[in-house]
Design a protein around this motif. Structure first.
Motif, short mmCIF file in Angstrom:
data_model
loop_
_atom_site.label_atom_id
_atom_site.label_comp_id
_atom_site.label_asym_id
_atom_site.label_seq_id
_atom_site.Cartn_x
_atom_site.Cartn_y
_atom_site.Cartn_z
N UNK A 94 0.96 -1.23 0.00
CA UNK A 94 -0.09 0.09 0.00
C UNK A 94 0.93 1.12 -0.02
N UNK A 95 0.17 2.44 -0.54
CA UNK A 95 1.25 3.62 -0.68
C UNK A 95 1.40 4.31 0.65
N UNK A 96 0.63 4.23 1.56
CA UNK A 96 0.73 4.59 3.04
C UNK A 96 1.99 3.96 3.72
N UNK A 97 2.58 2.62 3.28
CA UNK A 97 3.82 1.96 3.64
C UNK A 97 4.70 2.32 3.00
N UNK A 98 4.69 2.32 1.55
CA UNK A 98 5.92 2.94 0.56
C UNK A 98 5.27 3.55 -0.56
N UNK A 99 5.75 4.73 -0.67
CA UNK A 99 5.14 5.60 -1.74
C UNK A 99 5.34 4.97 -3.23
N UNK A 100 6.24 4.15 -3.31
CA UNK A 100 6.42 3.32 -4.70
C UNK A 100 6.09 1.90 -4.67
N UNK A 101 5.29 1.62 -3.80
CA UNK A 101 4.89 0.35 -3.76
C UNK A 101 5.71 -0.96 -3.50
N UNK A 102 7.03 -0.36 -3.07
CA UNK A 102 7.90 -1.43 -2.85
C UNK A 102 7.76 -2.17 -1.53
N UNK A 103 7.84 -3.38 -1.38
CA UNK A 103 7.88 -4.14 0.07
C UNK A 103 9.02 -3.47 0.51
N UNK A 104 8.92 -3.52 1.94
CA UNK A 104 10.00 -2.67 2.72
C UNK A 104 11.18 -3.82 3.14
N UNK A 105 11.76 -4.36 2.40
CA UNK A 105 12.97 -5.50 2.35
C UNK A 105 13.97 -5.04 3.36
N UNK A 106 14.16 -3.75 3.49
CA UNK A 106 15.39 -3.01 4.22
C UNK A 106 15.02 -2.43 5.39
N UNK A 107 13.88 -3.05 5.86
CA UNK A 107 13.47 -2.23 7.29
C UNK A 107 13.35 -3.30 8.20
N UNK A 108 13.99 -2.95 9.41
CA UNK A 108 14.35 -4.36 10.29
C UNK A 108 12.70 -4.86 10.82
N UNK A 109 11.75 -3.87 11.11
CA UNK A 109 10.66 -4.23 11.59
C UNK A 109 9.71 -5.07 10.54
N UNK A 110 10.20 -5.10 9.30
CA UNK A 110 9.36 -5.94 8.40
C UNK A 110 9.70 -7.06 7.86
N UNK A 111 10.99 -7.24 8.40
CA UNK A 111 11.86 -8.47 7.78
C UNK A 111 12.46 -9.67 8.73
N UNK A 112 11.66 -9.59 9.99
CA UNK A 112 11.87 -10.53 11.06
C UNK A 112 10.68 -11.36 11.42
N UNK A 113 10.92 -12.43 11.74
CA UNK A 113 9.67 -13.47 12.06
C UNK A 113 8.73 -12.82 13.15
#
Length: 352
Positions: free
Chosen positions: A79-98
């Motif tokens: 969603x754009x509210x998460x990333x303005x270019x619709x990229x998954x946030x693969x570089x954000x620690x809070x989105x890449x941990x179990x």
């Protein structure tokens, strides 16, 4: 599977409901062929930057392949509210941990698909392009018990970046790590002790956004996790494209890597409706006369291998504007898919 063919460009997906949690605030979409019974495979598909689930499905042809061979599809959507270019946030620690963020949301979607459609828990797979490929790396590392195999297209190794500046170095191939540390990152990401998912890696040789050394890092990471040597068991050329293969102890392919000759940043396709052909060319979706969709499905074991094609056909596509051999640093057209992605990544602060 009995579904009426859709017109070109039609959104064939529907919304998935019944999520018990969604900490990453992602949208969930799905495709289930009509008449699909219990025990079918499930493929999780992760789009790239500037794309959405429907556009990636149209371009890649996954839903039409699902109609032919009988499997379900899950499309997490940014969603754009998460990333303005619709990229998954693969570089954000809070989105890449179990158990956290976007990774946890995708896992919750898999649980919802299992409950709603009784898919085979032993035949769940994940694939993605670019930021989606990086997020596929995240899912394979953080929830390895959920996946039989995965395919990473123009992605990065798990743990390559934990912030925007590190993402620059990662995509540019400057975040070099030894095999032991790369493997340790996966082992630390979950309590899982194996067996590990099989992995297919896809990379364009002329990709200037996610440079080819990232594919080498992914391979190095997963060969270490599987306990396999860095040197492949065999190297071959498939319709003009180098392929490296590492076999597991049982003789099946544990890891494979395709380097698509002359291709820039995007998904390699062979558009059409014939055997071994899928998708439609467009931004991020590159007609190189070689279908990653069909070959990934075959690697997963949910579709037959594409038939061999004559080199003449591949050459004809190249002359018509498809595959164009180039060096690793060859510039992309100013208005082509590479330029579209470059512009989006610069706007997101992920490319200088």
């Amino acid at each position: 599977m009995g579904r009426k063919p859709a017109s070109i460009g039609e959104d064939r997906l529907s919304d998935l409901t019944g999520l018990k949690q969604n900490p990453g605030n992602l949208r969930a979409r799905k495709y289930v062929p009509e008449g699909l019974g219990a025990g079918a495979p499930l493929v999780v598909i992760l789009h790239g930057c500037t794309q959405d689930a429907a556009s990636f499905d149209i371009g890649s042809g996954w839903s039409r392949l699902a109609d032919r061979h009988g499997f379900a599809l899950l499309f997490p959507e940014q969603k754009r509210e998460n990333n303005s270019n619709l990229c998954f946030n693969w570089f954000t620690a809070g989105d890449t941990q179990r158990g956290m963020g976007e990774a946890a949301s995708i896992q919750a979607m898999i649980a919802a698909m299992r409950a709603a459609h009784q898919v085979d828990p032993q035949r769940i797979f994940v694939t993605g392009l670019s930021a989606g490929g990086a997020m596929a790396s995240v899912m394979l590392a953080t929830y390895p018990e959920s996946f039989a195999a995965g395919a990473i297209i123009a992605g990065v190794a798990y743990g390559c970046a934990s912030g925007v500046m590190q993402a620059f170095d990662c995509m540019g191939g400057r975040a070099r790590e030894e095999a032991a540390e790369l493997g340790a990152r996966i082992r630390r990401a979950s309590p899982h002790k194996g067996p590990w998912p099989r992995v297919s890696v896809w990379q364009g040789s002329a990709d200037a956004v996610v440079v080819p050394s990232n594919a080498d890092a992914i391979v190095l990471q997963w060969t270490h996790v599987h306990g396999l040597p860095p040197r492949p068991d065999r190297t071959e050329t498939v319709e003009g494209h180098p392929r490296r293969v590492w076999d597991g102890p049982d003789g099946t392919v544990a890891i494979e890597e395709y380097l698509i000759t002359g291709m820039a940043h995007g998904t390699p396709l062979d558009p059409g409706t014939g055997a071994g052909e899928s998708g439609e060319a467009g931004a991020h979706m590159l007609d190189v006369g070689f279908s990653s969709t069909d070959r990934i499905a075959a690697f997963f074991g949910i579709a037959p291998p594409p038939p061999a094609k004559a080199e003449a056909k591949a050459g004809a596509k190249a002359k018509a504007g498809g595959r164009k051999p180039a060096s690793r640093t060859a510039p992309a057209p100013r208005d082509g898919p590479q330029a579209v992605i470059d512009k989006a990544l610069r706007a997101a602060g992920l490319l200088r």
